[in-house]
Design a protein around this motif. Structure first.
Motif, short mmCIF file in Angstrom:
data_model
loop_
_atom_site.label_atom_id
_atom_site.label_comp_id
_atom_site.label_asym_id
_atom_site.label_seq_id
_atom_site.Cartn_x
_atom_site.Cartn_y
_atom_site.Cartn_z
N GLU A 108 146.11 -1.66 -0.35
CA GLU A 108 145.08 -2.71 -0.32
C GLU A 108 144.12 -2.48 0.80
N GLU A 109 144.61 -1.47 1.83
CA GLU A 109 143.77 -1.25 2.83
C GLU A 109 143.04 0.32 2.73
N VAL A 110 143.67 0.97 2.16
CA VAL A 110 143.32 2.31 2.02
C VAL A 110 142.56 2.85 0.73
N CYS A 111 143.09 2.29 -0.38
CA CYS A 111 142.36 2.69 -1.56
C CYS A 111 141.47 1.75 -2.11
N GLU A 112 142.00 0.31 -2.20
CA GLU A 112 141.16 -0.48 -2.78
C GLU A 112 139.64 -0.78 -2.12
N PRO A 113 139.59 -0.67 -0.89
CA PRO A 113 137.99 -0.94 -0.58
C PRO A 113 136.93 0.06 -0.81
N PHE A 114 137.50 1.29 -1.05
CA PHE A 114 136.50 2.26 -1.75
C PHE A 114 136.45 2.03 -3.04
N LEU A 115 137.66 1.81 -3.88
CA LEU A 115 137.37 1.91 -5.33
C LEU A 115 136.56 0.61 -5.80
N VAL A 116 136.58 -0.58 -5.01
CA VAL A 116 135.79 -1.82 -5.22
C VAL A 116 134.23 -1.31 -4.96
N ARG A 117 134.16 -0.74 -3.88
CA ARG A 117 132.51 -0.27 -3.28
C ARG A 117 132.03 0.72 -4.37
N ALA A 118 133.07 1.55 -5.03
CA ALA A 118 132.37 2.57 -5.99
C ALA A 118 132.38 2.06 -7.29
N GLY A 119 132.58 0.65 -7.55
CA GLY A 119 132.60 0.13 -8.76
C GLY A 119 133.60 0.30 -9.57
N MET A 120 134.81 0.55 -9.21
CA MET A 120 135.78 1.05 -10.14
C MET A 120 136.98 -0.25 -10.29
N ILE A 121 136.93 -0.82 -9.22
CA ILE A 121 137.78 -2.23 -9.48
C ILE A 121 137.24 -3.40 -9.14
N ALA A 122 137.53 -4.37 -9.88
CA ALA A 122 136.88 -5.74 -9.54
C ALA A 122 137.98 -6.70 -8.93
N ARG A 123 138.03 -7.39 -8.06
CA ARG A 123 138.96 -8.46 -7.76
C ARG A 123 138.48 -9.79 -8.23
N THR A 124 139.71 -10.29 -8.93
CA THR A 124 139.48 -11.69 -9.73
C THR A 124 140.51 -12.56 -9.23
N PRO A 125 140.47 -13.76 -9.60
CA PRO A 125 141.55 -14.86 -9.02
C PRO A 125 142.81 -14.37 -9.55
N ARG A 126 142.95 -13.86 -10.88
CA ARG A 126 144.08 -13.57 -11.44
C ARG A 126 144.60 -12.00 -11.22
N GLY A 127 143.89 -11.26 -10.25
CA GLY A 127 144.38 -9.84 -9.90
C GLY A 127 143.36 -8.90 -10.11
N ARG A 128 143.59 -7.51 -9.73
CA ARG A 128 142.49 -6.62 -10.11
C ARG A 128 142.24 -6.11 -11.33
N VAL A 129 141.06 -5.85 -11.73
CA VAL A 129 140.45 -5.31 -12.85
C VAL A 129 139.87 -3.96 -13.10
N ALA A 130 140.17 -3.19 -13.90
CA ALA A 130 139.30 -2.12 -13.89
C ALA A 130 138.13 -2.27 -14.44
N THR A 131 136.97 -1.62 -14.06
CA THR A 131 135.61 -1.79 -14.62
C THR A 131 135.47 -0.72 -15.51
N ALA A 132 134.12 -0.77 -16.39
CA ALA A 132 133.95 0.30 -17.41
C ALA A 132 133.78 1.62 -16.54
N GLY A 133 133.38 1.72 -15.36
CA GLY A 133 133.33 2.96 -14.60
C GLY A 133 134.66 3.53 -14.25
N ALA A 134 135.59 2.70 -13.98
CA ALA A 134 136.99 3.21 -13.87
C ALA A 134 137.35 4.03 -15.14
N TRP A 135 137.15 3.52 -16.34
CA TRP A 135 137.65 4.26 -17.76
C TRP A 135 136.72 5.17 -17.91
N HIS A 136 135.50 5.25 -17.68
CA HIS A 136 134.73 6.45 -17.79
C HIS A 136 135.21 7.55 -16.95
N HIS A 137 135.50 7.30 -15.62
CA HIS A 137 135.91 8.12 -14.47
C HIS A 137 137.05 9.02 -15.06
#
Length: 358
Positions: free
Chosen positions: A301-330
């Motif tokens: 949550e503190e080391v990985c997630e902030p950068f992954l969210v900022r890089a558009g790889m992960i989105a935070r939702t009320p139900r949990g973390r979701v991979a974006t299309a960018g994560a799949w492509h990467h």
């Protein structure tokens, strides 16, 4: 073979013990030498110049923003620009009001007191700080129970510089007592190139411009990480090359240290891989994700997630973390229909009740 590197320390913007002395040698000594943060520099220059012209100590200053962007360096620069001494401590170190009272009583007029991670200061010490910031005095309670007495102590006029990575965690009364608040932003690649060229000059590292650009582009917008990568690239060039850091050496070194084109390291890719391959792109809770990669939830949550969210790889939702299309492509995979496309701002996923997550 090179020794195995702890990814959490290597790509984390937090300070690690081995970097302290080297980081100190790379710190700028004046606002003119400080690279990046142009708005903050301009505002600080006005605050300090006005204080010098009036012959007064500057207002208390709060510096907020992610780790590794130069908050400690700016605190030292503030003291240097004012010709004052700086006393350094941290919020977690001030567990009791007496700890703070001892430090405040030793200040001389004009001193700068720097409290890092000020949002973690203990409540008794924080309440004592209110009076010290406003009236330059503290009340020390001697004794217990009915026989307790309050002894007022005068404090020399000083400037408090607080640094925080979580400005929202500060209490309202503490935040309101700062006369100036500056928010530090992540750096652009061209700014990091200038940081790297300056650091390379200080450390005596011969580095080509395109190699500096390559390292800067993988540094997560953070000078501390850029300087850390620079030292590792230097090691590679000295051990496996001729000591000169060119583009080929920089790319080869970053490959050895598992830093990819976007600045993701082994742990970042493990989190993305678990989210995409193990849970079909989510949503999934951070605790479950941490178990899947064998790490603590706080690390994810503190080391990985902030950068992954900022890089558009992960989105935070009320139900949990979701991979974006960018994560799949990467990861070299085809995103499923409806995957979140944060690059183009397209809504993707819809929960069972029809709630949209942007």
């Amino acid at each position: 073979m090179m020794d195995e590197v702890d990814d959490r320390d290597f790509m984390s913007a937090s300070v690690v013990d081995g970097d302290r002395d080297l980081d100190a040698g790379l710190r700028p000594s004046s606002l003119g030498d400080f690279i990046g943060q142009p708005r903050v520099r301009e505002q600080l220059e006005l605050v300090l110049h006005a204080a010098r012209a009036r012959g007064r100590t500057p207002d208390h200053i709060l510096l907020s923003g992610p780790p590794g962007l130069g908050k400690t360096s700016l605190a030292m620069i503030i003291a240097s620009e004012m010709g004052a001494a700086i006393r350094i401590t941290s919020g977690p170190a001030l567990e009791r009001a007496g700890d703070l009272a001892a430090m405040l009583s030793n200040l001389v007029e004009g001193d700068v007191l720097f409290i890092d991670e000020i949002h973690r200061i203990a409540r008794p010490a924080e309440e004592m700080l209110y009076l010290a910031m406003e009236d330059f005095r503290v009340d020390v309670v001697v004794g217990k129970g009915p026989g307790a007495t309050s002894i007022p102590l005068e404090v020399a006029p000083f400037t408090l510089v607080g640094a925080t990575t979580r400005s929202g965690a500060l209490t309202g009364p503490l935040r309101d007592r700062f006369g100036f608040t500056a928010h530090m932003e992540f750096y652009e690649t061209d700014e990091l190139v200038r940081v790297l060229q300056r650091s390379a000059g200080i450390l005596g590292i011969p580095i080509d411009a395109d190699a500096a650009t390559e390292v800067a582009g993988r540094s997560r917008g953070t000078p501390r990480i850029a300087n850390r990568l620079l030292r590792r690239v230097r090691d590679f060039a000295e051990v496996r090359g001729n000591g000169h850091v060119d583009l080929a050496a920089a790319r080869a070194a970053l490959k050895v240290y598992d830093v990819d084109d976007l600045g993701l390291d082994r742990l970042d890719r493990a989190v993305l891989g678990a989210l995409v391959r193990g849970f079909g792109g989510g949503p999934v809770g951070v605790s479950t994700l941490a178990v899947a990669v064998g790490e603590e939830p706080a690390t994810v949550e503190e080391v990985c997630e902030p950068f992954l969210v900022r890089a558009g790889m992960i989105a935070r939702t009320p139900r949990g973390r979701v991979a974006t299309a960018g994560a799949w492509h990467h990861l070299g995979l085809q995103p499923p229909a409806g995957a979140i496309d944060q690059v183009h701002g397209v809504r993707a996923r819809e929960d069972d009740a029809g709630t949209l997550f942007n």
